[in-house]
Design a protein around this motif. Structure first.
Motif, PDB file in Angstrom:
ATOM      1  N   THR A  63      74.322  65.049  48.111  1.00 48.14           N
ATOM      2  CA  THR A  63      73.883  63.880  48.881  1.00 48.14           C
ATOM      3  C   THR A  63      72.853  64.319  49.913  1.00 48.14           C
ATOM      4  O   THR A  63      72.903  65.462  50.400  1.00 48.14           O
ATOM      5  CB  THR A  63      75.063  63.208  49.623  1.00 48.14           C
ATOM      6  N   PRO A  64      71.931  63.428  50.272  1.00 49.05           N
ATOM      7  CA  PRO A  64      70.939  63.783  51.299  1.00 49.05           C
ATOM      8  C   PRO A  64      71.588  64.169  52.625  1.00 49.05           C
ATOM      9  O   PRO A  64      71.134  65.091  53.300  1.00 49.05           O
ATOM     10  CB  PRO A  64      70.096  62.506  51.451  1.00 49.05           C
ATOM     11  N   THR A  65      72.668  63.476  52.992  1.00 44.68           N
ATOM     12  CA  THR A  65      73.305  63.776  54.281  1.00 44.68           C
ATOM     13  C   THR A  65      73.933  65.165  54.279  1.00 44.68           C
ATOM     14  O   THR A  65      73.873  65.871  55.279  1.00 44.68           O
ATOM     15  CB  THR A  65      74.372  62.717  54.646  1.00 44.68           C
ATOM     16  N   TYR A  66      74.506  65.575  53.142  1.00 45.02           N
ATOM     17  CA  TYR A  66      75.084  66.925  53.078  1.00 45.02           C
ATOM     18  C   TYR A  66      73.978  67.970  53.212  1.00 45.02           C
ATOM     19  O   TYR A  66      74.113  68.943  53.956  1.00 45.02           O
ATOM     20  CB  TYR A  66      75.857  67.144  51.769  1.00 45.02           C
ATOM     21  N   ILE A  67      72.888  67.787  52.484  1.00 43.72           N
ATOM     22  CA  ILE A  67      71.787  68.758  52.523  1.00 43.72           C
ATOM     23  C   ILE A  67      71.261  68.906  53.948  1.00 43.72           C
ATOM     24  O   ILE A  67      71.001  70.020  54.414  1.00 43.72           O
ATOM     25  CB  ILE A  67      70.661  68.350  51.548  1.00 43.72           C
ATOM     26  N   LEU A  68      71.132  67.786  54.655  1.00 45.49           N
ATOM     27  CA  LEU A  68      70.600  67.827  56.024  1.00 45.49           C
ATOM     28  C   LEU A  68      71.626  68.301  57.046  1.00 45.49           C
ATOM     29  O   LEU A  68      71.282  68.610  58.185  1.00 45.49           O
ATOM     30  CB  LEU A  68      70.078  66.446  56.428  1.00 45.49           C
ATOM     31  N   GLY A  69      72.888  68.316  56.648  1.00 49.48           N
ATOM     32  CA  GLY A  69      73.927  68.733  57.587  1.00 49.48           C
ATOM     33  C   GLY A  69      74.362  67.622  58.521  1.00 49.48           C
ATOM     34  O   GLY A  69      74.994  67.869  59.549  1.00 49.48           O
ATOM     35  N   TYR A  70      74.038  66.383  58.145  1.00 55.08           N
ATOM     36  CA  TYR A  70      74.480  65.243  58.957  1.00 55.08           C
ATOM     37  C   TYR A  70      75.889  64.868  58.529  1.00 55.08           C
ATOM     38  O   TYR A  70      76.151  64.606  57.352  1.00 55.08           O
ATOM     39  CB  TYR A  70      73.547  64.044  58.773  1.00 55.08           C
ATOM     40  N   GLU A  71      76.790  64.867  59.469  1.00 62.13           N
ATOM     41  CA  GLU A  71      78.181  64.550  59.171  1.00 62.13           C
ATOM     42  C   GLU A  71      78.398  63.051  59.270  1.00 62.13           C
ATOM     43  O   GLU A  71      78.280  62.465  60.350  1.00 62.13           O
ATOM     44  CB  GLU A  71      79.100  65.265  60.162  1.00 62.13           C
ATOM     45  N   VAL A  72      78.656  62.432  58.131  1.00 58.58           N
ATOM     46  CA  VAL A  72      78.948  61.000  58.117  1.00 58.58           C
ATOM     47  C   VAL A  72      80.356  60.816  58.654  1.00 58.58           C
ATOM     48  O   VAL A  72      81.312  61.384  58.119  1.00 58.58           O
ATOM     49  CB  VAL A  72      78.836  60.412  56.694  1.00 58.58           C
ATOM     50  N   LYS A  73      80.489  60.047  59.730  1.00 57.64           N
ATOM     51  CA  LYS A  73      81.804  59.843  60.342  1.00 57.64           C
ATOM     52  C   LYS A  73      82.489  58.669  59.652  1.00 57.64           C
ATOM     53  O   LYS A  73      82.103  57.529  59.839  1.00 57.64           O
ATOM     54  CB  LYS A  73      81.647  59.593  61.848  1.00 57.64           C
ATOM     55  N   ASN A 148      73.220  42.207  41.137  1.00 51.20           N
ATOM     56  CA  ASN A 148      71.884  42.692  40.768  1.00 51.20           C
ATOM     57  C   ASN A 148      71.819  44.213  40.873  1.00 51.20           C
ATOM     58  O   ASN A 148      70.908  44.834  40.344  1.00 51.20           O
ATOM     59  CB  ASN A 148      70.828  42.045  41.681  1.00 51.20           C
ATOM     60  N   SER A 149      72.791  44.812  41.592  1.00 46.87           N
ATOM     61  CA  SER A 149      72.860  46.275  41.679  1.00 46.87           C
ATOM     62  C   SER A 149      74.322  46.704  41.663  1.00 46.87           C
ATOM     63  O   SER A 149      75.224  45.889  41.873  1.00 46.87           O
ATOM     64  CB  SER A 149      72.165  46.781  42.943  1.00 46.87           C
ATOM     65  N   SER A 150      74.532  47.977  41.431  1.00 43.87           N
ATOM     66  CA  SER A 150      75.894  48.505  41.307  1.00 43.87           C
ATOM     67  C   SER A 150      76.369  49.080  42.643  1.00 43.87           C
ATOM     68  O   SER A 150      75.549  49.421  43.505  1.00 43.87           O
ATOM     69  CB  SER A 150      75.907  49.621  40.260  1.00 43.87           C
ATOM     70  N   PRO A 151      77.681  49.232  42.813  1.00 42.32           N
ATOM     71  CA  PRO A 151      78.191  49.900  44.016  1.00 42.32           C
ATOM     72  C   PRO A 151      77.612  51.307  44.178  1.00 42.32           C
ATOM     73  O   PRO A 151      77.358  51.755  45.291  1.00 42.32           O
ATOM     74  CB  PRO A 151      79.710  49.929  43.787  1.00 42.32           C
ATOM     75  N   ALA A 152      77.369  52.003  43.056  1.00 38.81           N
ATOM     76  CA  ALA A 152      76.809  53.363  43.132  1.00 38.81           C
ATOM     77  C   ALA A 152      75.400  53.333  43.725  1.00 38.81           C
ATOM     78  O   ALA A 152      75.063  54.179  44.567  1.00 38.81           O
ATOM     79  CB  ALA A 152      76.782  54.000  41.748  1.00 38.81           C
ATOM     80  N   SER A 153      74.582  52.364  43.315  1.00 40.62           N
ATOM     81  CA  SER A 153      73.219  52.304  43.865  1.00 40.62           C
ATOM     82  C   SER A 153      73.245  51.861  45.320  1.00 40.62           C
ATOM     83  O   SER A 153      72.417  52.289  46.125  1.00 40.62           O
ATOM     84  CB  SER A 153      72.312  51.393  43.033  1.00 40.62           C
ATOM     85  N   TYR A 154      74.229  51.046  45.695  1.00 40.24           N
ATOM     86  CA  TYR A 154      74.382  50.636  47.094  1.00 40.24           C
ATOM     87  C   TYR A 154      74.763  51.833  47.961  1.00 40.24           C
ATOM     88  O   TYR A 154      74.198  52.050  49.027  1.00 40.24           O
ATOM     89  CB  TYR A 154      75.438  49.532  47.187  1.00 40.24           C
ATOM     90  N   ARG A 155      75.695  52.653  47.466  1.00 39.82           N
ATOM     91  CA  ARG A 155      76.090  53.866  48.200  1.00 39.82           C
ATOM     92  C   ARG A 155      74.927  54.847  48.305  1.00 39.82           C
ATOM     93  O   ARG A 155      74.741  55.503  49.328  1.00 39.82           O
ATOM     94  CB  ARG A 155      77.304  54.528  47.530  1.00 39.82           C
ATOM     95  N   LYS A 156      74.136  54.926  47.247  1.00 39.48           N
ATOM     96  CA  LYS A 156      72.965  55.819  47.261  1.00 39.48           C
ATOM     97  C   LYS A 156      71.985  55.364  48.340  1.00 39.48           C
ATOM     98  O   LYS A 156      71.442  56.184  49.087  1.00 39.48           O
ATOM     99  CB  LYS A 156      72.295  55.818  45.888  1.00 39.48           C
ATOM    100  N   TRP A 157      71.749  54.059  48.431  1.00 36.47           N
ATOM    101  CA  TRP A 157      70.859  53.529  49.477  1.00 36.47           C
ATOM    102  C   TRP A 157      71.425  53.863  50.858  1.00 36.47           C
ATOM    103  O   TRP A 157      70.676  54.275  51.757  1.00 36.47           O
ATOM    104  CB  TRP A 157      70.684  52.019  49.321  1.00 36.47           C
ATOM    105  N   GLN A 158      72.730  53.687  51.039  1.00 30.20           N
ATOM    106  CA  GLN A 158      73.352  54.018  52.324  1.00 30.20           C
ATOM    107  C   GLN A 158      73.124  55.486  52.683  1.00 30.20           C
ATOM    108  O   GLN A 158      72.739  55.803  53.815  1.00 30.20           O
ATOM    109  CB  GLN A 158      74.860  53.738  52.276  1.00 30.20           C
ATOM    110  N   GLU A 159      73.349  56.377  51.727  1.00 33.26           N
ATOM    111  CA  GLU A 159      73.164  57.816  51.944  1.00 33.26           C
ATOM    112  C   GLU A 159      71.727  58.127  52.362  1.00 33.26           C
ATOM    113  O   GLU A 159      71.487  58.865  53.311  1.00 33.26           O
ATOM    114  CB  GLU A 159      73.484  58.589  50.661  1.00 33.26           C
TER     115      GLU A 159
END
Length: 202
Positions: A63-73, A148-159
């Protein structure tokens, strides 16, 4: 993206690449970059753009957040007080300015309350970012609601959104403590300025 430790990003990239079973040349080819560029990413010598981070996350199955080291709370919200406390935190952020709008009977048919940000307020540095985010969020939510979109694509946008904004640091301050006398003076000055503004409009 000045907020990040690029040596740490490089360390995570190297570990992810090895876990995926790729050498640096293979990763470079998938990215469309030179071998030297990938080497510099992994040593932290150069900045990795958010677009490349997103691409790396796809290739390396991370995930982009893992690579950047941003900890999603992801602390669970267990009661309404948790949500209200989050809203209280907004008023401490310098560079954000918002209004709380209340519409209710008898003046209105409906009872609606909202928090709104003026995206054109040049005194609030982050208001435009908030407006852009909320606009995109509503589009994404609508796509999800209407299938129109899947939960996976929604989570990807969030990330990707969290990764993008993780580079923007903010300062928070508590409301200023002032004496009762000073508070009264400021209240009078505020009311006078309101009266002067209304008088100027007529």
């Amino acid at each position: 993206m000045d907020n990040f430790n690029y040596s740490e990003i490089g360390r995570r990239l190297k570990a992810l690449r090895k876990r995926k079973g790729l050498n640096q040349q293979e990763l470079a080819e998938r990215l469309g970059k030179s071998l030297r560029t990938v080497q510099k990413y992994e040593t932290g010598e150069i900045e990795v753009s958010i677009a490349i981070v997103n691409q790396l996350a796809e290739i390396l199955e991370s995930t982009p957040t893992y690579i950047l080291g941003y900890e999603v709370k992801n602390d669970p919200i267990t009661n309404l007080a948790d949500i209200m406390n989050l809203l209280f935190q907004l008023e401490k952020v310098q560079g954000l300015d918002f209004r709380i709008e209340v519409k209710k009977p008898p003046r209105n048919d409906r009872w609606e309350c909202s928090v709104s940000f003026d995206g054109k307020n040049t005194d609030a540095d982050y208001n435009a970012d908030m407006c852009l985010f909320l606009e995109q969020w509503e589009e994404q939510r609508d796509d999800l609601r209407t299938y129109n979109s899947s939960p996976a694509s929604y989570r990807k946008w969030q990330e990707q959104t969290l990764a993008y904004y993780a580079a923007t640091s903010v300062d928070c301050t508590e409301p200023e403590d002032i004496s009762e006398e000073e508070r009264r003076k400021r209240r009078i000055a505020y009311m006078e300025s309101l009266y002067a503004d209304k008088k100027g409009e007529t």
